[in-house]
Design a protein around this motif. Sequence first.
Motif, PDB file in Angstrom:
ATOM      1  N   THR A  26       5.697  14.315  -7.573  1.00  0.00           N
ATOM      2  CA  THR A  26       6.135  15.740  -6.885  1.00  0.00           C
ATOM      3  C   THR A  26       7.658  15.918  -7.154  1.00  0.00           C
ATOM      4  O   THR A  26       7.841  17.207  -6.876  1.00  0.00           O
ATOM      5  N   VAL A  27       8.338  14.878  -7.389  1.00  0.00           N
ATOM      6  CA  VAL A  27       9.660  15.110  -7.432  1.00  0.00           C
ATOM      7  C   VAL A  27      10.143  15.105  -8.992  1.00  0.00           C
ATOM      8  O   VAL A  27      11.481  15.405  -9.384  1.00  0.00           O
ATOM      9  N   TYR A  52       1.162   4.044  -2.998  1.00  0.00           N
ATOM     10  CA  TYR A  52       0.868   5.575  -2.491  1.00  0.00           C
ATOM     11  C   TYR A  52       2.238   6.259  -2.909  1.00  0.00           C
ATOM     12  O   TYR A  52       2.065   7.302  -3.638  1.00  0.00           O
ATOM     13  N   LEU A  53       3.257   5.854  -2.771  1.00  0.00           N
ATOM     14  CA  LEU A  53       4.592   6.403  -3.047  1.00  0.00           C
ATOM     15  C   LEU A  53       4.976   6.599  -4.519  1.00  0.00           C
ATOM     16  O   LEU A  53       4.940   7.765  -4.988  1.00  0.00           O
ATOM     17  N   LEU A  98       0.954  -1.100  -0.066  1.00  0.00           N
ATOM     18  CA  LEU A  98       0.024  -0.036   0.134  1.00  0.00           C
ATOM     19  C   LEU A  98       0.959   1.388  -0.012  1.00  0.00           C
ATOM     20  O   LEU A  98       0.593   2.171  -0.732  1.00  0.00           O
ATOM     21  N   LEU A  99       2.013   1.256   0.752  1.00  0.00           N
ATOM     22  CA  LEU A  99       2.925   2.392   0.905  1.00  0.00           C
ATOM     23  C   LEU A  99       3.597   2.662  -0.424  1.00  0.00           C
ATOM     24  O   LEU A  99       3.829   3.661  -1.072  1.00  0.00           O
ATOM     25  N   TYR A 104       1.213   9.084  -5.523  1.00  0.00           N
ATOM     26  CA  TYR A 104       1.243  10.398  -5.266  1.00  0.00           C
ATOM     27  C   TYR A 104       2.736  11.163  -4.884  1.00  0.00           C
ATOM     28  O   TYR A 104       3.026  12.373  -5.154  1.00  0.00           O
ATOM     29  N   GLY A 105       3.689  10.372  -4.665  1.00  0.00           N
ATOM     30  CA  GLY A 105       4.998  10.823  -4.138  1.00  0.00           C
ATOM     31  C   GLY A 105       5.849  11.154  -5.482  1.00  0.00           C
ATOM     32  O   GLY A 105       6.118  12.336  -5.590  1.00  0.00           O
ATOM     33  N   ILE A 106       5.946  10.234  -6.315  1.00  0.00           N
ATOM     34  CA  ILE A 106       6.992  10.473  -7.459  1.00  0.00           C
ATOM     35  C   ILE A 106       6.647  11.806  -8.338  1.00  0.00           C
ATOM     36  O   ILE A 106       7.605  12.330  -8.638  1.00  0.00           O
TER      37      ILE A 106
END
Lengths: 220, 264, 216
Positions: free
Chosen positions: A82-83, A74-75, A70-71, A78-80
């Motif tokens: 943004t960078v 999300y990573l 799950l993490l 949603y995370g990647i």
Amino acid sequence: MLYHLNFGLIWKNIGKLEWGLLLSLELAVVAIAIGVVIGLGLALIYEQSSRPVRALVSLYVEFIRNVPLLLLVYLVFYGIPTVVDIRYDGVTSFLATLSLYAGAYLVEIFRAGLAAVPRGLTDAGRAIGLTPLQGFIHVRLPTMFRVILPSLSNTFVSLFKDTSVASVLAVPELTYGAQWINFNTFRIVEVYAVVTPMYLIAGYGILGALRLLERRFAVS
Amino acid sequence: MPGNPDTTGLPVVSIRGLEKSFGALAVLRGIDLDVARGDVVSIIGSSGSGKTTLLRCINALETYDNGSIQLDGVEVQFRNDEAGRRQRRNEWELARLRAETGMVFQLFYLFPHLTALQNVMLGLRKVRKMEVAEAKSVATDWLSRVGLADKAGSLPSQLSGGQQQRVGIARAAAMGPKVLLLDEITSALDPELVGEVLAVVRKLADDGMTMLMVTHEMAFAREASSRIIFIDAGRVAVEGAPGEVFREQANDRLRSFLARVSHL
Amino acid sequence: MFWSVIESLPFVWRGLLVTLGAAALTVSMSLVAGLLLGTIVTYAPWPARIPVRLFSDLIRGIPILVLIFFVYYGLPVTGLNLNNFAAGVLAITLFSTAQVVEITRGSLQSLHHGQMEAAKAIGLNFPQRLTYVIFPQAVRRFLPPWINSVTDAVKGTALLSLVGIVDLMLAIQQVIGRTYAPMPLYVLGALIYFVINYSLSSLSRRLEARYAYIKE
Ligand SMILES: Nc1ncnc2c1ncn2[C@@H]1O[C@H](COP(=O)(O)OP(=O)(O)OP(=O)(O)O)[C@@H](O)[C@H]1O
Ligand SMILES: [Mg+2]
């Protein structure tokens, strides 16, 4: 509290579940296909390389295996973005994650499989005049695949179950379909009374079919 | 043996009409056999004739279909309930009765997580309920009787096959069984290790241990036993003192069996 | 942004405690239940075996997330009202128990049947045979896959965030909602999970070495 079973609303929305199941299976198929490429590639690289490269492969394997799916989902979703300047929808993002996830488990399986091919067999290939590449393609690879077939089948079925996590990105797979019906009709018992057998039949059905296949290719 | 009731004269083991089938295969078809106190009885017979099965029935590792097995007059596996029906004894009764018969296995089956001493002590502690000190002294005594006093602290994996089997004998004999059952206890051993194990059995026989053994070592059977039983077609076909049995070769099947094993 | 992440750390810490608590409960309950049911599946007569077999195959055949949703949304329908933490932990415990059942069965069946017979032959009764002969030997085979299942349970607890339990996963999501710094927080969360699970697997390797002296 009295609860009256009512399957009507489920049958009205059964299409959501059918398409959901199909999508779950598709996601699992694509993920295992990419995962096999990653897993086999990295297993071979691991075998041929120096310590620093091996350490990198191990880092990837250990990281993925020790972090909740799950993490990771999300990573990546949603995370990647943004960078890194990248855009993808839920399906693409989930597929990327599940493939990387599958790859990490498959590296280990392929490494064990490659190690299980007896040295004598490769030497025998050499002896009849095969080049190293021919020997690899015609002797080592097919033998290895026979050895790991059961593990591949198990991995596939467990990926199929893992596709349920895609529901958090609103990917309309089977669990998402179930939750959609649950929230829109509140027929929770009925939904899961239908969805659970779908998972069971699909999962065990596929496993049974793969076991039959394994037997055809079994090392006698 | 300490604690045995005074039943001198009565056989220790008394088997009547013992029948046992595995599915359609009738292995034992009416075995009659008495073993007197201090007797050393060797069972011979061709492979698959049911020798192992017979020993396992006596030790209640296997159940049987008909007939009776009595140990000092007590039916080993069955009892009659209030209505007079034959009932298999429960787990606890069976455990208690098994403690009265010792079994030494072809493949030793030592407990690999325990040292030689602990292997012998386990039954003394948990079944005979001895205090640690007493169990230890009895076990140590038995290890020296089988010539392994110096191996008390060794794990089975650190012992040779012959040494493991001697621990196996000590483990069974230390319990003070009414009869010791030995099933081809040397057939998994390298030839040079057979002698040390047979020497231990010999010594037990001389000390008066009642034994029932299955063996393919004809020379040993002839020399060490007081009686030979030849099993054929699920029955005791020939029975007698070693001299007679080997000399007279009373039946064709025995003759051809002896001819075969003497070529081995 | 950096400071808002630092400020959120106590909140993340509380989430971590919830994760550890849920994992500890799951692991201990599933260990007890799994050992018991696994022993039944291995040694009991078939009428007792069949229901356990069905339970284990059923649970292992469905996704853990589906199990969590079903228990969480479905239990109230039966009139049983558990709070979300209890319902979530119950679901993961069911999942973990099914795994422990299989691990137990596998490690018991890996022992040579002669061990059971030798233990019978010296007169040990069934509980004694298990306690002094069978279990001590099975531990060696049991531990590595069991620790694997413990890491599965720890990872599984992340799914509890989906039924509103503020565990490590949901704490991180909520902090991200306030700070708009997804990447550092996801990486932080991943590292925490990694450290927990990686230490568990190292522990497993050390325990394995400790039991290496048992050779069949
Ligand atoms: N558990 C079992 N299930 C089915 N058949 C069995 C079982 N145990 C033994 N048998 C069969 O019963 C017959 C007698 O077996 P047993 O082991 O008693 O023979 P044996 O005289 O000890 O032979 P050997 O000299 O080879 O040890 C054999 O045909 C064997 O295959
Ligand atoms: Mg035999």
